[in-house]
Structure formats: structure tokens, C-alpha cells
Scaffold this motif. Structure first.
Motif, mmCIF file in Angstrom:
data_model
loop_
_atom_site.group_PDB
_atom_site.id
_atom_site.type_symbol
_atom_site.label_atom_id
_atom_site.label_comp_id
_atom_site.label_asym_id
_atom_site.label_seq_id
_atom_site.Cartn_x
_atom_site.Cartn_y
_atom_site.Cartn_z
ATOM 1 N N ASP A 640 0.875 -1.167 0.000
ATOM 2 C CA ASP A 640 0.000 0.000 0.000
ATOM 3 C C ASP A 640 0.916 1.223 0.000
ATOM 4 O O ASP A 640 1.485 1.599 1.028
ATOM 5 C CB ASP A 640 -0.901 -0.012 1.239
ATOM 6 C CG ASP A 640 -1.821 1.204 1.302
ATOM 7 O OD1 ASP A 640 -1.782 2.012 0.363
ATOM 8 O OD2 ASP A 640 -2.563 1.333 2.306
ATOM 9 N N ALA A 641 1.068 1.830 -1.200
ATOM 10 C CA ALA A 641 2.051 2.912 -1.347
ATOM 11 C C ALA A 641 1.494 4.274 -1.008
ATOM 12 O O ALA A 641 2.218 5.270 -1.057
ATOM 13 C CB ALA A 641 2.597 2.917 -2.776
ATOM 14 N N ASP A 642 0.206 4.372 -0.707
ATOM 15 C CA ASP A 642 -0.372 5.678 -0.379
ATOM 16 C C ASP A 642 -1.231 5.544 0.881
ATOM 17 O O ASP A 642 -2.456 5.678 0.842
ATOM 18 C CB ASP A 642 -1.231 6.177 -1.549
ATOM 19 C CG ASP A 642 -1.727 7.608 -1.304
ATOM 20 O OD1 ASP A 642 -1.092 8.308 -0.488
ATOM 21 O OD2 ASP A 642 -2.731 7.992 -1.924
ATOM 22 N N PRO A 643 -0.568 5.273 2.018
ATOM 23 C CA PRO A 643 -1.332 4.984 3.244
ATOM 24 C C PRO A 643 -1.718 6.208 4.057
ATOM 25 O O PRO A 643 -2.347 6.082 5.097
ATOM 26 C CB PRO A 643 -0.363 4.110 4.032
ATOM 27 C CG PRO A 643 0.989 4.605 3.629
ATOM 28 C CD PRO A 643 0.876 5.085 2.208
ATOM 29 N N GLY A 644 -1.306 7.390 3.661
ATOM 30 C CA GLY A 644 -1.636 8.573 4.437
ATOM 31 C C GLY A 644 -0.471 9.068 5.270
ATOM 32 O O GLY A 644 0.691 8.965 4.877
ATOM 33 N N PRO A 651 6.503 12.002 4.854
ATOM 34 C CA PRO A 651 5.323 11.945 3.978
ATOM 35 C C PRO A 651 5.726 11.652 2.534
ATOM 36 O O PRO A 651 6.674 12.235 2.006
ATOM 37 C CB PRO A 651 4.711 13.339 4.114
ATOM 38 C CG PRO A 651 5.203 13.840 5.435
ATOM 39 C CD PRO A 651 6.571 13.266 5.610
ATOM 40 N N GLY A 652 4.988 10.712 1.906
ATOM 41 C CA GLY A 652 5.269 10.341 0.526
ATOM 42 C C GLY A 652 6.452 9.425 0.352
ATOM 43 O O GLY A 652 6.777 9.011 -0.763
ATOM 44 N N ARG A 653 7.146 9.078 1.450
ATOM 45 C CA ARG A 653 8.324 8.210 1.367
ATOM 46 C C ARG A 653 8.201 7.034 2.335
ATOM 47 O O ARG A 653 9.164 6.583 2.923
ATOM 48 C CB ARG A 653 9.603 9.008 1.644
ATOM 49 C CG ARG A 653 9.821 10.151 0.651
ATOM 50 C CD ARG A 653 11.128 10.872 0.923
ATOM 51 N NE ARG A 653 12.293 10.050 0.671
ATOM 52 C CZ ARG A 653 12.844 9.848 -0.515
ATOM 53 N NH1 ARG A 653 12.326 10.431 -1.593
ATOM 54 N NH2 ARG A 653 13.911 9.101 -0.657
ATOM 55 N N TRP A 654 6.968 6.577 2.479
ATOM 56 C CA TRP A 654 6.754 5.399 3.318
ATOM 57 C C TRP A 654 5.558 4.629 2.770
ATOM 58 O O TRP A 654 4.776 5.140 1.955
ATOM 59 C CB TRP A 654 6.536 5.780 4.781
ATOM 60 C CG TRP A 654 5.164 6.327 5.107
ATOM 61 C CD1 TRP A 654 4.685 7.567 4.868
ATOM 62 C CD2 TRP A 654 4.097 5.592 5.733
ATOM 63 N NE1 TRP A 654 3.395 7.701 5.300
ATOM 64 C CE2 TRP A 654 2.998 6.492 5.845
ATOM 65 C CE3 TRP A 654 3.940 4.304 6.228
ATOM 66 C CZ2 TRP A 654 1.791 6.126 6.420
ATOM 67 C CZ3 TRP A 654 2.752 3.934 6.804
ATOM 68 C CH2 TRP A 654 1.677 4.827 6.899
ATOM 69 N N GLY A 655 5.433 3.395 3.178
ATOM 70 C CA GLY A 655 4.336 2.563 2.717
ATOM 71 C C GLY A 655 4.012 1.484 3.727
ATOM 72 O O GLY A 655 4.670 1.346 4.764
ATOM 73 N N SER A 724 2.819 7.367 -11.706
ATOM 74 C CA SER A 724 1.870 7.216 -10.598
ATOM 75 C C SER A 724 1.345 5.803 -10.444
ATOM 76 O O SER A 724 0.680 5.495 -9.452
ATOM 77 C CB SER A 724 0.692 8.173 -10.799
ATOM 78 O OG SER A 724 0.032 7.888 -12.041
ATOM 79 N N PRO A 726 1.561 2.104 -9.425
ATOM 80 C CA PRO A 726 2.442 1.254 -8.621
ATOM 81 C C PRO A 726 2.840 -0.010 -9.374
ATOM 82 O O PRO A 726 2.010 -0.641 -10.051
ATOM 83 C CB PRO A 726 1.589 0.914 -7.396
ATOM 84 C CG PRO A 726 0.527 1.960 -7.350
ATOM 85 C CD PRO A 726 0.253 2.311 -8.777
#
Length: 803
Positions: A640-644, A651-655, A724, A726
Motif C-alpha cells: 500500500d504505497a499511499d497509506p496517508g 510523507p510520501g516516502r513510506w508505505g 503514478s 504502482p
């Protein structure tokens, strides 16, 4: 603690030698560190009398030499001596020619400044029985017979046992205690010291008063008054006995208190009666700002929780630790106020620790003295002071004991002994053992009612009595039997197996395991966004410091602290993990959960000529998390590459890694504000895995898969896809389209730049096809390969690169 064997034999009838006694004590649970002769190597030293000083020879090597005539009753010798106490008329330790001293030193006739010296007058240090040397030669008293063997006269032909007593056995911190123990262990006859105080006419209650203001810290306090005391040196036998156990003789009155301390195990203190204001003792807590100069000459600030012995005007002693210099017994003392008390162990322990003051009295009180035995101790001391210092003991004892202790009674069943140790001595033998240990026993059918005296504070339940019986009866008498019944194979809990598997996987991958404290700094937790509210933290009631005042709510701050410590010490490449617990308050109740966290910074691999010098990144953390999950049996792990948002990942560099919609890991780069909290300059990447969540997911047990018997076929394919999109979604379609023949899918290349459009990238996968029962034909592989390309094109609207 050192003990004199001859002293023990005053109260114990036994034929054991000291080595045999030491062995029996060890088998009974009392450790004997060593046993050795008190004065090894001393032979031929006798009692001699200095009859006259014949000549003065002046200074020689820092000593004023004199030639004296020494008599042993049968012979006379001319001896050179520089001791200041070598005067005519004294009797002292004398080593004539051919006598030997410690270390094999043999005394011969010597010539100094042209004068023959026929022997040597010896100090304590010369004889190896003490450190006193500057004070002069060892004097033995006028009653010592001339020519008598010195060791036999002073009781120095003795053994010293050094015992190491565990904190639960303060009853063995005395000659009587060890003697009683040996009597029980060997069946020897034990005789308690005979205590008979000759009292005068005056009543103690008319001469002194005692008031206990804080009975919670001092439940009992007793005092006696002795008048007409003459303070001076102790008799030779008492001084020698104190030296044997490692104590330095001071004066007869003080030496008596030390003597009784070693003999009976109860600390005592002697005050100069005339320096105690109003002759009244007040036992109370120290007052704010109160100070006291103790007997060691140190001025000490007293805390308000400390117990002091005071008179109506000031503190005169620190209860159970050390007396004050303002009431010290001196050479001018003629009346003595003698103290025996019981102080609460925890109070003495805290006071001794806070003051940094370790004494023999505090050592015993903090382990628990005998509240019932203090009367015997004070009576024994009064008896000995009257004998060695003269004086008259006032009639009666001032004994303040507001709430007398009741002795506990413990019932011991013979069946319980059999049940616990598998054997049981006869009931009469059990009763004899317990009575030999000083316990009071009353018999009843099948059991014993045992009354436990105060000196055995370690006995409270039936199993304690079983332990006493077996250690005295002998562990070697327990029969050897094989265990019976059905043996059920033990299996480790899944949680332990899970942790062990994860640990092995990460260590094999080159990470180091760390174990950090379970505490954290709430301020740092808040700075990292871990505490949504102060109520969610579990705070300690009595923290050691602010940075360890709450149970940690996340493992990552501890790993960041480890990385920061290593980076500050010029260790830039760090790869660590920890398996531990998160603590939080959930719906108002404390809760804990098991987690695994890993963190890495610096190079991807250790420097080597064959290894590329590439820095670690978020994909390393992701790969390690996937590796652990695979080892734990999880399959079909998606990204899940866009978990919030996340408290400490950028931000934007975690999953997240998910299985069936359940998050099983988080990975990414540690955010800059979080690194700044720990002053870490380089990027840090980490991952966390909720082990309790993972262990609850049902996994298929591992199955054996035979090695392939038929060859595989590999085909590569590259798609140009939007930035964009994944890669995991594309890979999922590839696997689905490939069917049963597609055995593995590996992403091996990523390219963005010239040749591909803006906002897109090229991803290349290697597809491996194989069948278990045959060699695949080109047609079969081509059909599966074409199906993969068609499904990806139709699903995402992308094209194969190069077409």
C-alpha cells in the motif's frame, strides 16, 4: 565475616576439626569462603618481661633505640627495641633466638651499631595478627605467666573461618548463630552463653528515661546504666579475640559492645551517660536541617526520613548506623548508658545508603536483627563491662516495647515433607532437627506445630520448614528415583517461535539485535508524534529520571537513540533491530503488544573492494520487512504505497505491507524532524512489524516441494507505465495472466529518461515458466507470454517498450 573457631567451641561440644566444620556448614547452606590458622608460621614466641632499660643508643632508622633486658622466667636476654611503649615492667610478646615469624622469618642474634640483640620484642604486625605497628610492641598484661607460649596464652593458636551469609540468614551473623547451626548439623551439644548480671541498689528507671516518638521505625528500645566505670585497655584475651575476627581494640567499654555484637549478633552502643541531656533518650526522625558529627569525625547532614537517637536538646546518634561524637565514651567517662534496640531494616538500609556509611551495625540491622534477643545482648554487655571495666550495673532494664511481637506458628505435616522431597525422616528426627535450630516444637498426630523465634525471619510457611529439615538431614539421603507418569512433549508457544524465526532471519541478513530499556522520555515521544494525548502514556510513579519516566509506546525512538550513539562515535553504518513491546493505555486500562522494529543508516553493505559503495534506502527496509514476513509464513503480501500520514516516517516516502487488507508492516524513511530530535545528520530508514497481528493470521504449514525435474524457460518484458502507477499492481496482473505455468516474476530493471515519455518510466520483469510433468513447448510459453502482455495492455492501457 570472620569467626574464631576457639570462640565457637566455647558454646559447642564437637570433635570436628575446622576443615570438617567448614565442609559441614557448606553442605548445610552456609558458605565458608576460607578457613586458615590465625597466626600461621609463628613458633617459639613467648611472654617476656622488660626488666630494665640498660642503655640508650639514640636514633636509628626513625626509631629511638634502647637496649633492654628481657626475662622469660628461665633466661635473660639483651634486646634492642625502638617501640615507644617498651618500658621497664611491661610484659610483651617476645621472640627469642630460633623463634620463627610469619613468612618463614627466623630470629637470630644480630649486631646493630656494635651491640648484640638476642631476640625481638614483637608488634601485632610482626606476628601477623593485626596491622598495629606504630603503637609499639604487643603488651599482654601483668597476669600473663613468664615464658608461656604466647599463642596459647592469648588464644591465638586458633583457626579463623570466613563465612559468607546470604541476606535471608542474619541469624548466622554471630558466633552463637554459627555454633547453633553446627550443633544442628552435627548433633553436637550447644550451650548458650551464661548471662548473669550482678546489679547494684540504684534503679535504672530512676537514672534514665527512654521515649520512642516513631515506633514505626523503632519498635523496641532498651537501655541500662553502669556507674563507676574505669575506661582503659581491654584485657589481653578480649583484645586478642577481637583481633582474630578482624576488629581493632579501642577501649574496654567499646570493645565489649563489639565483642557482644560478634558473639550474639546484636549491635549495641555505649553513650557517655553524663553527656546525655536530662539523661533522656528520644528516638525520633531527624528534623529539617539537622546535622550530626559522627564517631568517625564526619559532619553529616541528616534527612527528615532518617531515624536518630537524641536527647531533649540534639541528635546524639544515627539509629542503627553510628553514634555521635558528642556522647562518645572517652578516657574521662565514668558512667555509661548502654543501648540495645531494634530498627526497621528498610529504614537502616536507606539511611546507610544515603549517607554512604557502611558499618557492622547497619549490616546487621538492614538484614533484620532479633527483636527478642536484644535483652540478652544488653545484659551480656552489662555483665562484661562490669567484669573488665569495673563499675556497678543499675538495677533493672529500661525496656520500651509498645507492641510486642507475637511469634508465628507454622504447621508442618510429615506428608508434606514426603511430597516435596520424596523422602521423610522419622517424626522424632524432624523434631530433633527443628529444636536443634532453636525452634519450639509441639507434637500432634502426623504433624508438628512449630513456633518460630524472631531470629529466624526467613521461616514463614510450611515449605520453609521442609527446607530446614532436608538441609540438616542431608541432601545425600534423598533416594534417587526415576520420574513416573506420562511425559507430554513440550512445545514452545507460537509467539516464542515467531520471535526466534524473525531474529534468525535478521541476524542472517547482517543486522545486529539490540535490547533497550522499556522506558522512554515523554517529551521525545510527543516530539515524534507518538502520544496522541498525555493520558495514553503509561507513566512511572517513581521514575529514576525524566528521560525514563514512561513505558515506551514505540520501539523506533529507542533504535534512533542507538543509531545516534553510534554515529557520535564515528560509526556511520548501523543496521539494528529490536523485538520488544509497546505499552499504552487503551480505554483507560494498561495494554501491551509485541512488535519488531528495524532501522538502518549509512552504506548498504560493509566497505569492501568487491561491494558497491551505495547508501541504504527505503527499499532496503522494505525488503527486510518482506523477508521477515516470508520467514513467518505470510504469502501474497501486497504494498500500500499511499497509506496517508505517519508519526515519524517522511510523507510520501513510506508505505505499508498488507495481507488480505490487514496491515502487517510499515516501512520508509525517518522524517527529518524525528532525526533532529536525536541529532542524526544522515538519512535513516526503518520498518515496524506488529507481531501480535502477524501471529493471528492463519498461514499454511510449510510443505516439501521436490526439486524441478524439467527445465524452465525465461522471458523478459518491459512496460512503459505512468510514474503514478504502482509496480505492484502491474505485477499482480502479470501473475494472474501467467496462470499455473508462471512460476516466478522478478522486477530487474527500472529506467526513466531519454527514450521514454515524460511522467513515465520503464519497468522490466523476468518471467520464469515451468511445468512439473513435462518440458514446455515454445507454443505453450508463447501463449502464456502473449496473454500476459495482452492483459497488462488492456488493464492499464500501457505499451511494451520497444514496440
Amino acid at each position: 565475616m570472620k569467626l574464631s573457631w576457639r570462640w565457637i567451641l566455647e558454646f559447642l561440644q564437637t570433635d570436628l576439626t575446622p576443615p570438617q566444620a567448614a565442609d559441614r556448614l557448606v553442605n548445610g547452606g552456609v558458605e565458608v569462603g576460607s578457613f586458615e590458622r590465625l597466626a600461621p608460621g609463628v613458633e617459639g614466641v613467648v611472654v617476656g618481661e622488660v626488666e630494665a632499660v640498660e642503655r640508650d643508643l639514640g636514633e636509628y632508622r626513625g626509631h629511638h633505640l634502647r637496649l633492654v633486658r628481657v626475662s622469660t622466667g628461665r633466661e635473660r636476654f639483651s634486646v634492642l627495641c625502638g617501640a615507644p611503649n617498651c618500658v621497664a615492667g611491661v610484659r610483651a610478646a617476645f621472640a627469642p633466638p630460633r623463634a620463627t615469624l610469619p613468612g618463614g622469618r627466623r630470629i637470630e642474634v644480630a649486631t646493630i651499631r656494635g651491640v648484640r640483640s638476642q631476640g625481638m620484642l614483637c608488634s601485632e604486625k610482626d606476628l601477623g595478627i593485626g596491622e598495629e605497628h606504630e603503637g609499639g610492641i604487643l603488651l599482654v598484661g601483668e597476669e600473663a605467666p613468664l615464658g608461656a607460649d604466647l599463642l596459647a596464652h592469648l588464644g591465638l593458636d586458633d583457626w579463623v573461618l570466613e563465612v559468607e551469609i546470604t541476606p535471608n540468614r542474619p541469624d548466622c551473623l554471630s558466633i552463637v548463630g554459627v555454633g547453633r547451626e553446627l550443633a544442628a548439623l552435627t548433633g553436637g551439644k550447644f550451650q548458650y552463653p551464661t548471662i548473669a548480671v550482678a546489679e547494684g541498689e540504684g534503679a535504672a528507671h530512676a537514672l534514665a528515661r527512654v521515649r520512642i516518638d516513631d515506633p514505626d521505625l523503632c519498635p523496641r528500645y532498651a537501655a541500662r546504666v553502669i556507674a563507676g566505670v574505669r575506661v582503659g585497655p581491654s584485657p589481653a584475651w578480649m583484645a586478642a579475640r577481637l583481633r582474630a575476627v578482624g576488629l581493632r581494640p579501642i577501649s574496654n567499654v567499646v570493645d565489649v559492645t563489639n565483642y557482644v555484637l560478634w558473639e550474639l549478633g546484636h549491635p549495641l552502643h555505649a553513650f557517655d551517660y553524663d553527656t546525655v541531656a536530662d539523661h533522656t533518650i528520644v528516638v525520633r526522625r531527624a528534623r529539617r536541617g539537622e546535622r550530626l558529627t559522627t564517631l568517625d569525625g564526619q559532619d553529616r547532614a541528616l534527612g527528615e526520613s532518617m531515624l536518630v537517637i537524641a536527647d531533649p536538646e540534639r541528635a546524639i546518634g544515627i539509629g542503627g548506623v553510628m553514634g555521635g561524637a558528642n556522647t562518645e565514651v572517652t578516657g574521662a567517662t565514668t558512667r555509661v548508658l548502654l543501648e540495645a534496640a531494634y530498627f526497621k531494616p528498610d529504614s537502616i538500609r536507606r539511611t546507610s545508603r544515603d549517607l554512604g556509611l557502611k558499618t557492622d551495625a547497619a549490616y546487621r540491622f538492614e538484614r533484620g536483627a532479633d527483636i527478642e534477643g536484644l535483652r540478652d545482648a544488653i545484659d551480656r554487655a552489662a555483665q562484661l563491662i562490669a567484669e573488665v571495666a569495673g563499675g556497678v550495673v543499675a538495677r533493672g532494664v529500661i525496656d520500651v516495647y509498645p507492641a510486642p511481637r507475637r511469634r508465628p506458628v507454622v504447621r508442618l505435616r510429615m506428608s508434606r515433607i514426603q511430597r516435596v522431597i520424596g523422602a521423610s525422616p522419622p517424626v522424632e528426627e524432624v523434631a530433633r532437627i527443628l529444636e536443634g535450630l532453636g525452634l519450639l516444637v509441639r507434637r500432634e498426630p502426623g504433624a508438628l506445630q512449630v513456633e518460630v523465634p524472631a531470629f529466624r525471619r526467613d521461616i514463614a510457611i510450611e515449605e520453609d520448614l521442609v527446607e530446614e529439615v532436608i538441609r540438616v538431614w542431608g541432601y545425600d539421603r534423598i533416594p534417587s528415583t526415576l520420574p513416573g507418569g506420562t511425559l507430554i512433549p513440550a512445545r514452545r508457544p507460537r509467539t516464542l517461535e515467531q520471535a526466534a524465526a524473525a531474529r534468525r532471519a535478521l541476524v542472517a541478513a547482517g543486522l545486529d539485535e539490540v535490547i533497550t530499556y522499556a522506558f522512554e522520555d515523554p517529551a521525545r515521544a510527543a516530539a515524534l508524534g507518538l502520544a496522541s494525548s498525555d493520558d495514553s502514556l503509561l507513566r512511572l510513579l517513581n521514575p529514576l529520571s525524566q528521560d525514563a519516566s514512561a513505558l515506551k509506546s514505540d520501539l523506533m525512538p529507542a533504535l534512533l537513540r542507538v543509531i545516534a550513539t553510534n554515529v557520535r562515535r564515528q560509526q556511520p553504518n548501523v543496521r539494528v533491530f529490536e523485538i520488544g513491546k509497546h505499552y499504552a493505555r487503551v480505554r483507560g486500562e494498561p495494554a501491551e503488544s509485541r512488535w519488531l522494529a528495524l532501522a538502518l543508516t549509512g552504506a548498504r553493505a560493509n566497505p569492501a573492494w568487491y561491494a558497491p559503495r551505495e547508501p541504504a534506502d527505503g527499499f532496503d527496509a522494505k525488503g527486510l520487512a518482506e523477508h521477515v514476513l516470508a520467514v513467518l509464513g505470510l504469502r501474497d503480501v501486497a504494498v500500500d504505497a499511499d497509506p496517508g500520514a505517519h508519526p515519524y516516517f517522511e510523507p510520501g516516502r513510506w508505505g505499508r505491507l498488507v495481507v488480505g487488507g490487514t496491515a502487517v508492516a510499515a516501512f520508509g524513511e525517518i522524517a527529518l524532524p524525528a532525526r533532529e530530535v536525536f541529532d542524526i545528520p544522515a538519512p535513516v530508514f526503518g520498518a515496524t512489524i506488529p507481531l501480535d497481528v502477524v501471529v493471528a493470521i492463519a498461514v499454511e504449514p510449510p510443505r516439501f516441494v521436490a526439486l524441478p525435474r524439467h527445465p524452465s524457460v525465461q522471458r523478459d518484458v518491459a512496460f512503459v507505465i505512468p510514474q503514478s502507477l504502482p509496480a505492484a499492481e502491474v505485477e499482480q496482473v502479470i501473475r494472474s495472466a501467467g496462470g499455473a505455468l508462471l512460476r516466478s516474476v522478478t522486477l530487474f530493471d527500472l529506467y526513466a529518461g531519454e527514450g521514454v515519455g515524460p511522467g513515465t518510466r520503464s519497468l522490466a520483469w523476468r518471467l520464469t515458466f515451468r511445468a512439473d510433468d513435462r518440458t514446455l513447448t515454445d507454443a505453450e510459453v508463447n501463449d502464456a507470454y502473449a496473454r500476459v502482455i495482452e492483459d497488462v495492455r488492456r488493464r492499464f492501457g500501457v505499451e511494451v517498450r520497444g514496440t
